[in-house]
Motif scaffolding. Structure first.
Motif, mmCIF file in Angstrom:
data_model
loop_
_atom_site.group_PDB
_atom_site.id
_atom_site.type_symbol
_atom_site.label_atom_id
_atom_site.label_comp_id
_atom_site.label_asym_id
_atom_site.label_seq_id
_atom_site.Cartn_x
_atom_site.Cartn_y
_atom_site.Cartn_z
ATOM 1 N N ALA A 1 7.964 -6.303 -0.850
ATOM 2 C CA ALA A 1 8.000 -5.933 0.571
ATOM 3 C C ALA A 1 7.815 -4.431 0.748
ATOM 4 C CB ALA A 1 9.328 -6.379 1.188
ATOM 5 N N LEU A 2 8.470 -3.620 -0.084
ATOM 6 C CA LEU A 2 8.325 -2.175 0.023
ATOM 7 C C LEU A 2 6.901 -1.747 -0.300
ATOM 8 C CD1 LEU A 2 11.645 -0.814 -1.537
ATOM 9 C CD2 LEU A 2 11.037 -1.045 0.877
ATOM 10 N N GLU A 3 6.289 -2.392 -1.280
ATOM 11 C CA GLU A 3 4.903 -2.067 -1.596
ATOM 12 C C GLU A 3 3.992 -2.385 -0.420
ATOM 13 O OE1 GLU A 3 3.890 -4.147 -5.133
ATOM 14 O OE2 GLU A 3 5.183 -2.912 -6.425
ATOM 15 N N ARG A 4 4.227 -3.531 0.200
ATOM 16 C CA ARG A 4 3.379 -3.934 1.330
ATOM 17 C C ARG A 4 3.572 -2.983 2.506
ATOM 18 N NH1 ARG A 4 0.477 -8.350 2.097
ATOM 19 N NH2 ARG A 4 -0.071 -8.992 4.208
ATOM 20 N N LEU A 5 4.814 -2.627 2.794
ATOM 21 C CA LEU A 5 5.069 -1.703 3.897
ATOM 22 C C LEU A 5 4.576 -0.304 3.577
ATOM 23 C CD1 LEU A 5 8.676 -2.796 4.910
ATOM 24 C CD2 LEU A 5 6.585 -3.126 6.235
ATOM 25 N N GLY A 6 4.506 0.030 2.283
ATOM 26 C CA GLY A 6 4.103 1.377 1.897
ATOM 27 C C GLY A 6 2.619 1.612 1.906
ATOM 28 N N ARG A 7 1.828 0.569 2.037
ATOM 29 C CA ARG A 7 0.382 0.765 2.078
ATOM 30 C C ARG A 7 0.012 1.591 3.296
ATOM 31 N NH1 ARG A 7 -0.927 -5.526 0.618
ATOM 32 N NH2 ARG A 7 -0.190 -5.424 -1.545
ATOM 33 N N GLY A 8 -0.818 2.565 3.087
ATOM 34 C CA GLY A 8 -1.181 3.468 4.174
ATOM 35 C C GLY A 8 -0.546 4.820 4.025
ATOM 36 N N LEU A 9 0.338 4.972 3.019
ATOM 37 C CA LEU A 9 0.916 6.298 2.778
ATOM 38 C C LEU A 9 -0.023 7.193 2.003
ATOM 39 C CD1 LEU A 9 4.613 5.469 1.844
ATOM 40 C CD2 LEU A 9 3.734 6.349 3.987
ATOM 41 N N GLY A 10 -1.039 6.595 1.376
ATOM 42 C CA GLY A 10 -1.976 7.401 0.612
ATOM 43 C C GLY A 10 -2.072 6.893 -0.809
ATOM 44 N N THR B 1 8.554 -8.890 6.881
ATOM 45 C CA THR B 1 7.903 -8.665 5.587
ATOM 46 C C THR B 1 8.780 -9.134 4.439
ATOM 47 O OG1 THR B 1 6.786 -6.731 6.527
ATOM 48 C CG2 THR B 1 6.788 -6.936 4.128
ATOM 49 N N VAL B 2 10.073 -8.833 4.509
ATOM 50 C CA VAL B 2 10.991 -9.248 3.451
ATOM 51 C C VAL B 2 11.079 -10.773 3.389
ATOM 52 C CG1 VAL B 2 13.413 -9.280 2.766
ATOM 53 C CG2 VAL B 2 12.341 -7.121 3.421
ATOM 54 N N ALA B 3 11.212 -11.439 4.553
ATOM 55 C CA ALA B 3 11.311 -12.895 4.575
ATOM 56 C C ALA B 3 10.061 -13.541 3.978
ATOM 57 C CB ALA B 3 11.531 -13.384 6.003
ATOM 58 N N LEU C 1 0.903 6.232 -3.581
ATOM 59 C CA LEU C 1 2.217 6.179 -2.957
ATOM 60 C C LEU C 1 2.579 4.779 -2.484
ATOM 61 C CD1 LEU C 1 2.200 9.415 -0.776
ATOM 62 C CD2 LEU C 1 3.125 9.106 -3.072
ATOM 63 N N GLU C 2 1.576 3.910 -2.343
ATOM 64 C CA GLU C 2 1.862 2.595 -1.794
ATOM 65 C C GLU C 2 2.774 1.788 -2.706
ATOM 66 O OE1 GLU C 2 -1.781 2.485 -4.289
ATOM 67 O OE2 GLU C 2 -1.092 3.693 -2.594
ATOM 68 N N ARG C 3 2.748 2.028 -4.011
ATOM 69 C CA ARG C 3 3.585 1.253 -4.915
ATOM 70 C C ARG C 3 5.048 1.673 -4.843
ATOM 71 N NH1 ARG C 3 4.799 4.191 -9.481
ATOM 72 N NH2 ARG C 3 3.678 6.153 -9.719
ATOM 73 N N LEU C 4 5.312 2.811 -4.228
ATOM 74 C CA LEU C 4 6.677 3.313 -4.164
ATOM 75 C C LEU C 4 7.433 2.801 -2.954
ATOM 76 C CD1 LEU C 4 6.029 7.022 -5.156
ATOM 77 C CD2 LEU C 4 6.860 5.195 -6.628
ATOM 78 N N GLY C 5 6.702 2.378 -1.942
ATOM 79 C CA GLY C 5 7.370 1.967 -0.718
ATOM 80 C C GLY C 5 7.476 3.134 0.230
ATOM 81 N N PRO C 6 7.686 2.872 1.533
ATOM 82 C CA PRO C 6 7.700 3.943 2.526
ATOM 83 C C PRO C 6 8.794 4.950 2.257
ATOM 84 C CG PRO C 6 8.573 1.900 3.435
ATOM 85 C CD PRO C 6 7.991 1.558 2.104
ATOM 86 N N GLY C 7 8.391 6.215 2.216
ATOM 87 C CA GLY C 7 9.372 7.284 2.080
ATOM 88 C C GLY C 7 9.669 7.690 0.662
#
Length: 260
Positions: A68-77, A233-235, A80-86
Motif C-alpha cells: 500500500a505504501l509503495e502504491r501511494l508513494g508512486r509519483g514522488l519521483g 488502498t490498504v484494504a 522514492l516510490e518504493r519507500l512510500g509517501p514521505g
C-alpha cells in the motif's frame, strides 16, 4: 649467597571502560517518548504507547502495508516510490511522513485520533464491509508496543530522519536524540520503519478524513494524506494478499479454495 627468584606476577589486564548497552533500557525508551515526543505511555514494562490520545493505529499484515505504501508513494519521483509517501527526503513534503512501525509480520500505520471509530463505516462506504479483512484499528483505551529501534539505515548516528528539513540533522547526543538503529538480535521486536520526529507535532502529519474525501493520496498543500484513500488502498492490498496466499495453498494441496 644464593637469593630466591621472585615468582612472576602476570600483568593485570587493563580494565575496559564500561560499554553503553546497545539496547536502550525501558527508562530511556519511556523518557524519549514522553519528553522528546510528548507522547503518553502506559504504566508498566515493557513500555507501551497510549493510543487514542494523539493518534490511532491501523494494524495490517506487513506485506499488504508495504504494498500500500509503495502504491501511494508512486509519483514522488524515481527511486522514492518504493519507500512510500514521505520516506524520501526533500522539500515540499513535510506533511506526508506519517509514522509507520513494524513488528514481526504486522505493520502499524499511525492515523489521526478518532479514525478507529470511523473505520467500520468507512469500510462499508468503500464497499469492503461484506468481506472479512485482516485489518484492525486500535483507538481510545488501547495501546501499542513502543518501538525501541529504528529500521537499520534510516537513522544512523548523524543521519537525518526521513522527512526532516535539509538543514535539520538529528540531535544525536541531546535529550531529543532518536532511538538507535536496528541491530542483530532485535528480530521480532517492534521497530520504526518511518520514525516520528522530535520537536514536531505528530497530529499534523497523520492521515485524516478531509471534507468529502477530496484530499489527494499525497495530501493537500503539504497536509496529511487522506484517510479514505489510505484505507481504500490498504484494504485492496490486504485482500490481494489473502487471495495470493489462498491460491498458493490451492497449488500446494491441489484442492480448490472458495473465497467469500
Amino acid at each position: 649467597m644464593v637469593g630466591s627468584v621472585p615468582a612472576r606476577v602476570p600483568p593485570v589486564p587493563p580494565v575496559p571502560f564500561p560499554r553503553r548497552p546497545l539496547t536502550p533500557s525501558d527508562d530511556e525508551v519511556r523518557h524519549w517518548y514522553e519528553n522528546a515526543l510528548g507522547w503518553p505511555t502506559v504504566p508498566g514494562d515493557p513500555v507501551r504507547l497510549a493510543v487514542g490520545v494523539l493518534f490511532d493505529v491501523l494494524d495490517v499484515p506487513a506485506e499488504a502495508g508495504r504494498a500500500a505504501l509503495e502504491r501511494l508513494g508512486r509519483g514522488l519521483g524515481p527511486g522514492l516510490e518504493r519507500l512510500g509517501p514521505g520516506l524520501g527526503p526533500g522539500p515540499g513534503r513535510p506533511g506526508h511522513a506519517f509514522p509507520v512501525a513494524v513488528r514481526g509480520g504486522r505493520m502499524r500505520l499511525l492515523v489521526a485520533a478518532g479514525s478507529a471509530e470511523e473505520l467500520p463505516g468507512l469500510l462499508d462506504w468503500l464497499e469492503w464491509g461484506a468481506l472479512e479483512l485482516d485489518l484492525a484499528a486500535i483507538g481510545a483505551g488501547g495501546s501499542m508496543e513502543a518501538p525501541r529501534w529504528v529500521a537499520s539505515g534510516l537513522a544512523e548516528p548523524g543521519a537525518r530522519l526521513p522527512g526532516s528539513g535539509a538543514g535539520d540533522p538529528c540531535p544525536v547526543g541531546s535529550r531529543a536524540r532518536p532511538l538507535p538503529p536496528c541491530r542483530d538480535g532485535s528480530q521480532g521486536a517492534a521497530v520504526w520503519l518511518r520514525p516520528p520526529e522530535p520537536g514536531r507535532e505528530v497530529e499534523a502529519s497523520l492521515p485524516t478524513l478531509s471534507a468529502m474525501g477530496t484530499r489527494s493520496a499525497l495530501g493537500d498543500g503539504g497536509g496529511p494524506p487522506d484517510l479514505v484513500r489510505l484505507v481504500s488502498t490498504v484494504a485492496t492490498q490486504v485482500h490481494r494478499v489473502r487471495l495470493r496466499r489462498g491460491c498458493a495453498a490451492t497449488r500446494a494441496d491441489g484442492q480448490p479454495l472458495a473465497f467469500s
